[in-house]
Design an enzyme around this catalytic site. Sequence first.
Site, PDB file in Angstrom:
ATOM      1  N   ASP A 277       0.830  -1.203   0.000  1.00 56.97           N
ATOM      2  CA  ASP A 277       0.000   0.000   0.000  1.00 56.97           C
ATOM      3  C   ASP A 277       0.864   1.252   0.000  1.00 56.97           C
ATOM      4  O   ASP A 277       1.305   1.714   1.055  1.00 56.97           O
ATOM      5  CB  ASP A 277      -0.918  -0.013   1.225  1.00 56.97           C
ATOM      6  CG  ASP A 277      -1.824   1.216   1.275  1.00 56.97           C
ATOM      7  OD1 ASP A 277      -1.917   1.927   0.249  1.00 56.97           O
ATOM      8  OD2 ASP A 277      -2.448   1.442   2.335  1.00 56.97           O
ATOM      9  N   LYS A 284       1.620   7.981   0.181  1.00 55.53           N
ATOM     10  CA  LYS A 284       2.058   8.027   1.568  1.00 55.53           C
ATOM     11  C   LYS A 284       3.427   8.679   1.656  1.00 55.53           C
ATOM     12  O   LYS A 284       4.206   8.617   0.702  1.00 55.53           O
ATOM     13  CB  LYS A 284       2.168   6.595   2.127  1.00 55.53           C
ATOM     14  CG  LYS A 284       0.847   5.933   2.429  1.00 55.53           C
ATOM     15  CD  LYS A 284       1.065   4.588   3.098  1.00 55.53           C
ATOM     16  CE  LYS A 284      -0.251   3.887   3.355  1.00 55.53           C
ATOM     17  NZ  LYS A 284      -1.116   4.578   4.321  1.00 55.53           N
ATOM     18  N   ASP A 295       0.307  -4.824   4.726  1.00 55.35           N
ATOM     19  CA  ASP A 295      -1.104  -4.475   4.575  1.00 55.35           C
ATOM     20  C   ASP A 295      -1.950  -5.663   4.100  1.00 55.35           C
ATOM     21  O   ASP A 295      -3.150  -5.525   3.876  1.00 55.35           O
ATOM     22  CB  ASP A 295      -1.232  -3.280   3.608  1.00 55.35           C
ATOM     23  CG  ASP A 295      -2.414  -2.394   3.928  1.00 55.35           C
ATOM     24  OD1 ASP A 295      -2.972  -2.530   5.033  1.00 55.35           O
ATOM     25  OD2 ASP A 295      -2.782  -1.573   3.068  1.00 55.35           O
ATOM     26  N   ASP A 354      -5.827   6.533  -0.631  1.00 53.49           N
ATOM     27  CA  ASP A 354      -5.154   5.725   0.381  1.00 53.49           C
ATOM     28  C   ASP A 354      -6.157   4.988   1.280  1.00 53.49           C
ATOM     29  O   ASP A 354      -5.768   4.110   2.048  1.00 53.49           O
ATOM     30  CB  ASP A 354      -4.237   6.622   1.218  1.00 53.49           C
ATOM     31  CG  ASP A 354      -3.190   5.844   1.983  1.00 53.49           C
ATOM     32  OD1 ASP A 354      -3.065   4.620   1.757  1.00 53.49           O
ATOM     33  OD2 ASP A 354      -2.495   6.463   2.809  1.00 53.49           O
ATOM     34  N   GLU A 356      -7.998   2.579   0.610  1.00 55.65           N
ATOM     35  CA  GLU A 356      -8.293   1.562  -0.404  1.00 55.65           C
ATOM     36  C   GLU A 356      -8.774   0.246   0.192  1.00 55.65           C
ATOM     37  O   GLU A 356      -9.444  -0.530  -0.469  1.00 55.65           O
ATOM     38  CB  GLU A 356      -7.035   1.305  -1.249  1.00 55.65           C
ATOM     39  CG  GLU A 356      -6.024   0.311  -0.658  1.00 55.65           C
ATOM     40  CD  GLU A 356      -5.430   0.726   0.673  1.00 55.65           C
ATOM     41  OE1 GLU A 356      -5.406   1.943   0.933  1.00 55.65           O
ATOM     42  OE2 GLU A 356      -5.000  -0.144   1.448  1.00 55.65           O
ATOM     43  N   ARG A 358     -11.004  -0.419   2.428  1.00 57.37           N
ATOM     44  CA  ARG A 358     -12.470  -0.520   2.466  1.00 57.37           C
ATOM     45  C   ARG A 358     -13.046  -0.733   1.070  1.00 57.37           C
ATOM     46  O   ARG A 358     -14.113  -1.314   0.925  1.00 57.37           O
ATOM     47  CB  ARG A 358     -13.046   0.724   3.161  1.00 57.37           C
ATOM     48  CG  ARG A 358     -12.657   2.022   2.512  1.00 57.37           C
ATOM     49  CD  ARG A 358     -12.855   3.222   3.428  1.00 57.37           C
ATOM     50  NE  ARG A 358     -11.724   3.433   4.343  1.00 57.37           N
ATOM     51  CZ  ARG A 358     -11.668   4.397   5.255  1.00 57.37           C
ATOM     52  NH1 ARG A 358     -12.673   5.237   5.405  1.00 57.37           N
ATOM     53  NH2 ARG A 358     -10.614   4.521   6.030  1.00 57.37           N
TER      54      ARG A 358
HETATM   55  N1  BES Z   1      -3.163   0.313   5.288  1.00 55.41           N
HETATM   56  C1  BES Z   1      -3.491   1.613   5.708  1.00 55.41           C
HETATM   57  C2  BES Z   1      -3.727   1.715   7.207  1.00 55.41           C
HETATM   58  C3  BES Z   1      -2.498   1.775   8.066  1.00 55.41           C
HETATM   59  C4  BES Z   1      -1.685   2.889   8.082  1.00 55.41           C
HETATM   60  C5  BES Z   1      -2.224   0.728   8.906  1.00 55.41           C
HETATM   61  C6  BES Z   1      -0.583   2.927   8.917  1.00 55.41           C
HETATM   62  C7  BES Z   1      -1.132   0.777   9.760  1.00 55.41           C
HETATM   63  C8  BES Z   1      -0.310   1.867   9.752  1.00 55.41           C
HETATM   64  C9  BES Z   1      -4.773   2.063   5.032  1.00 55.41           C
HETATM   65  O1  BES Z   1      -4.948   1.635   3.726  1.00 55.41           O
HETATM   66  C10 BES Z   1      -4.724   3.542   4.985  1.00 55.41           C
HETATM   67  O2  BES Z   1      -3.881   4.066   4.336  1.00 55.41           O
HETATM   68  N2  BES Z   1      -5.634   4.186   5.700  1.00 55.41           N
HETATM   69  C11 BES Z   1      -5.669   5.597   5.775  1.00 55.41           C
HETATM   70  C12 BES Z   1      -7.102   6.043   5.761  1.00 55.41           C
HETATM   71  C13 BES Z   1      -7.270   7.524   5.630  1.00 55.41           C
HETATM   72  C14 BES Z   1      -6.834   7.971   4.271  1.00 55.41           C
HETATM   73  C15 BES Z   1      -8.712   7.850   5.876  1.00 55.41           C
HETATM   74  C16 BES Z   1      -4.981   6.014   7.067  1.00 55.41           C
HETATM   75  O3  BES Z   1      -5.198   5.384   8.103  1.00 55.41           O
HETATM   76  O4  BES Z   1      -4.212   6.970   7.031  1.00 55.41           O
HETATM   77 ZN    ZN Z   2      -4.026  -0.084   3.210  1.00 56.01          ZN
HETATM   78 MN    MN Z   3      -4.024   2.939   2.325  1.00 55.31          MN
END
Ligand code: BES
Ligand code: ZN
Ligand code: MN
Length: 503
Positions: A277, A284, A295, A354, A356, A358
């Site tokens: 991811d 990111k 991920d 990001d 993604e 869901r």
């Molecule tokens: N895989 C990530 C969640 C994540 C981030 C898990 C850091 C562990 C550590 C997920 O796909 C993601 O990027 N989520 C975003 C959502 C946001 C854009 C609403 C997040 O948590 O920043």
């Molecule tokens: Zn993710």
């Molecule tokens: Mn993500």
Amino acid sequence: MEFFVKSGNPEKQRVGCVIVGVFERRSPSTAAQSVDDHTDGLVSSVMRRGDMDGRLGQTLLLQRPNGIFADRVLLVGCGRERQFDDAAFLYANAAAARVLDEIGAIEAITYLTELRVKGRETPWKVKQALVSSRDIFYRFEDCLGKGAKNHQKNKKALQRLTFAVSSRIELPDAEQALLEAVAIADGVDLAKTLGNLPGNICTPSYLAEQAQKLAKTHSKIKTRVLEEADMEKLGMGALLSVSRGSRQPAKLMIMEYMAGAKGSKPIVLVGKGLTFDAGGISLKPAPAMDEMKYDMCGGAAVFGAMQTIASLGLPVNVVGVVPSSENLPDGDANKPGDIVTSMAGITIEILNTDAEGRLILCDALTYVEQNYDAEAVIDMATLTGACVIALGNHATGLFSNNDKLARELLAAGDNSFDRAWQLPLWPEYDQQLKSPFADVANVGGREAGAITAASFLHRFTKKLRWAHLDIAGTAWKSGKDKGATGRPVALLSEYLIGKSRQG
Ligand code: BES
Ligand code: ZN
Ligand code: MN
């Protein structure tokens, strides 16, 4: 590594190492007292001198003690006797396992499993001691070069570990616990290894091969893999929108294990299998981005749990579903503001590419809703950084639209020490997902990020008895012992073993 249970006195054990607990305030355990009695007060003298004061987690290795058969005695501090609860028990066990690992012991017998732990019986102690020891003995060496691999091969490693129980009557139940624990630890190991493999090796296609391999090893598992063309036909527009930005084709694995009563409704496990991811166009930041290879740990946990129940031959019906994709920036990738149509027909405005997880999960959940009459659907995903902020690395976030299911999962987490904590799924939070242009937005702002992610999934699970586990904080560790944890395989296994006993 082999494990045994046994009853008998510590001074009579002909093994490399005998492990006994000592409590603070110079209070030995029964086993430590026996060693003391046969060694002319060796234990009490080191405690009197202060080399070991019984503090929780403290360890002291005594060599060639006179008067007993073992080569070494490992004293393990267990803290205050009256405060010795399940957390302390696991902590003391882990400390002992770390020493065994460091000194390269070949065989050992531990008497820690004889210590009284508030509210826990012997089978629990044996099971947890085994699973937590295996956690410490685990190594990920698949990606080392030949030289390093040979070096590791020649290193001494524990071959036999025996857990002592205080009476023979306890042996049959302890042996059953041992069998379950080995299967759980193997499932945890599988989840860890899949998690630890880098994104260039562990791609969606690689996971699909692993799903096929699971079916080969366990005749009761039937695996199907949906390709992008199949997803197209099914209208999985949300899942496909994520993989469009990647050169690796998306896969959706379906593993059926139907060893339960004919016609009994299956429990469905759904795991996020995002093999890397990068965030997509909502890229990111660079620091720690490597950790986004983890991920896919939700998917890995589904693999692990399927393996555990299949190797135990549990009489249950369980289906594992793993949607898998990469999330990368690309000319063809999702762009903020894009609107896609999910398999459920719900349109989604992608405000942040990001978010993604869901998107791939909602189509997998709809697939489950349309193809199975499930007793319960449990999804697990490294879904939100917000969950890490809320609960840290100790508890998995749990959400459910069904109180009984939530209670059962929380209890399974407590019993396996793979704990979860429930967060609310109130309709108020759903307001944050309003979009002016589509049925729903894929993000709901900074506040309550773990909850709005769960609310998003809930839009697709209204007809199901459903629970969601956000394992973003628990699926892997950063820092010096960086690596996948295999969570929540133990929680799931405990839950499914419980279900199989209910019949
Ligand atoms: N895989 C990530 C969640 C994540 C981030 C898990 C850091 C562990 C550590 C997920 O796909 C993601 O990027 N989520 C975003 C959502 C946001 C854009 C609403 C997040 O948590 O920043
Ligand atoms: Zn993710
Ligand atoms: Mn993500």
